[in-house]
Write a protein that holds these residues in place. Structure first.
Motif, PDB file in Angstrom:
ATOM      1  N   SER A  81      -6.857  -0.657  -5.669  1.00 10.09           N
ATOM      2  CA  SER A  81      -5.398  -0.707  -5.587  1.00 10.09           C
ATOM      3  C   SER A  81      -4.815   0.304  -4.612  1.00 10.09           C
ATOM      4  CB  SER A  81      -4.784  -0.512  -6.983  1.00 10.09           C
ATOM      5  OG  SER A  81      -5.194   0.727  -7.547  1.00 10.09           O
TER       6      SER A  81
ATOM      7  N   ALA B 241       2.362   1.843  -3.405  1.00 11.81           N
ATOM      8  CA  ALA B 241       1.405   2.409  -4.364  1.00 11.81           C
ATOM      9  C   ALA B 241       1.170   3.886  -4.080  1.00 11.81           C
ATOM     10  CB  ALA B 241       0.093   1.643  -4.305  1.00 11.81           C
TER      11      ALA B 241
ATOM     12  N   ALA C  67      -5.925  -0.060 -13.711  1.00 16.09           N
ATOM     13  CA  ALA C  67      -5.688  -0.515 -12.340  1.00 16.09           C
ATOM     14  C   ALA C  67      -7.006  -0.835 -11.638  1.00 16.09           C
ATOM     15  CB  ALA C  67      -4.936   0.551 -11.550  1.00 16.09           C
TER      16      ALA C  67
ATOM     17  N   ARG D  30       0.829  -1.208   0.000  1.00 18.54           N
ATOM     18  CA  ARG D  30       0.000   0.000   0.000  1.00 18.54           C
ATOM     19  C   ARG D  30       0.860   1.252   0.000  1.00 18.54           C
ATOM     20  NH1 ARG D  30      -5.075   1.074   3.903  1.00 18.54           N
ATOM     21  NH2 ARG D  30      -6.021  -0.208   2.278  1.00 18.54           N
TER      22      ARG D  30
END
Length: 352
Positions: A115, A19, A111, A16
């Motif tokens: 995400s 990202a 995506a 996480r």
């Protein structure tokens, strides 16, 4: 009722944060070049956007960040509460048309919606005097860092490990441990989860700006758009592509609304550092209501050719000295040139 999400394990947290690091880079990246603090041979807007392409792949014709999105149209109804603080027509005219765009952060237009936990909302207000106000907002309430040096350190820490293709957990831990200013952002990330609807999110300016009245008096502000009651998501959506169909379905049933709430800074509040939050008791005014009444695909919708540069401001709104603003402007311009050039080239290619 929504259930409280289960705590993330270490590997999930690293994924996480990795990202989200892309979002941090895209929002903050070019300021080292703009301010001339770092060697431009190492970090330029070109190289920043190149890094986004390497992380998410090259998707020609798409934005290099916030690539997956949907256009929306509507108008802003002013409450009149900001007329004394700003001469911008958007705050005095009863109604101002707007073109917006909801998006998922990141360079990949395919995506999954789950995400990252961040959603974005960009808006262009078209004033009656021909001037424009463009703003890009995010669902995170605070930016992780606020200096050139911290950004550069974060960029290095978030580089994917060649062996795994993911950020190195130790590098990320060391970065956050050595940058206590990230505490507010990390506290938000700890409990943040992907929302089931663009309509249920609050979107924040994060950066500060100045409202300027006809006498030249300036008031530092930040703003947020807060969904009207009844727009909350009832459950977490399932699947990779739930946000856009959900939005279209809601708009088919009627307009969606957000209140534009403007928070006024006190004299000692930090204005030029997006990693610093202001006390919750600061005075807030409701500038008016954003009303959305339609959506369109980003491939041919009204938002397709708009660069939501946050430094496109009308008289009555001025940028603060926050370096992230110059950064975002430079990175957005770089992305715009790339994607529109690709579209132009594609139009010249002979059809089979």
């Amino acid at each position: 009722m929504q259930q409280t999400p289960a705590p993330l394990d270490t590997s999930q947290k690293v994924i996480r944060l990795g990202a989200i690091a892309l979002v941090v880079a895209a929002l903050g990246g070019a300021f080292a070049y703009v301010n001339g603090t770092l060697d431009p041979q190492r970090l330029t807007p070109d190289k920043l956007v190149d890094n986004l392409e390497r992380a998410g792949g090259v998707h020609e014709g798409f934005r290099r960040n916030h690539a997956k999105g949907i256009c929306v149209s509507g108008y802003f109804e002013s409450s009149g509460q900001l007329k004394a603080l700003s001469q911008a027509k958007v705050f005095s005219d009863p109604r101002t048309p707007l073109t917006g765009r909801f998006a998922l952060p990141g360079p990949n237009p395919y995506a999954p919606d789950t995400s990252v936990p961040i959603r974005s909302f960009a808006v262009r207000f078209m004033q009656s005097d021909g001037q424009q106000w463009r703003t890009g907002m995010n669902s995170m309430p605070v930016f992780p860092i606020g200096t050139v040096e911290a950004f550069y350190a974060q960029q290095l820490a978030s580089q994917p490990d060649p062996a795994t293709g993911k950020p190195n957990p130790d590098s990320m831990k060391q970065f956050f441990a050595s940058h206590p200013e990230t505490a507010a952002f990390l506290a938000w990330v700890k409990n943040a989860k992907p929302s089931a609807s663009f309509a249920s999110e609050t979107y924040n300016s994060v950066n500060a700006f100045y409202l300027v009245n006809a006498a030249g008096q300036r008031q530092a502000v930040r703003w947020a758009v807060v969904p009207a009651p009844g727009q909350a998501a009832s459950e977490v959506g399932q699947g990779a592509d739930v946000l856009q169909p959900d939005l279209a379905q809601r708009l088919a049933a009627g307009p969606l609304r957000w209140e534009l709430r403007v928070t006024l800074a006190e004299p000692n509040d930090p204005v030029d550092d997006a990693s610093k939050q202001w006390p919750s008791e600061r005075r807030t005014l409701t500038a008016g209501t954003l009303v959305l009444d339609s959506s369109q695909a980003q491939s041919d919708g009204a938002c397709r050719d708009i660069n939501y540069d946050p430094l496109v401001l009308p008289e009555g709104i001025q940028a603060s000295a926050d370096p992230l603003l110059a950064a975002r402007s430079a990175a957005y311009a770089n992305s715009y040139v790339r994607r529109t050039g690709e579209e132009s080239h594609a139009q010249q290619e002979p059809r089979p």
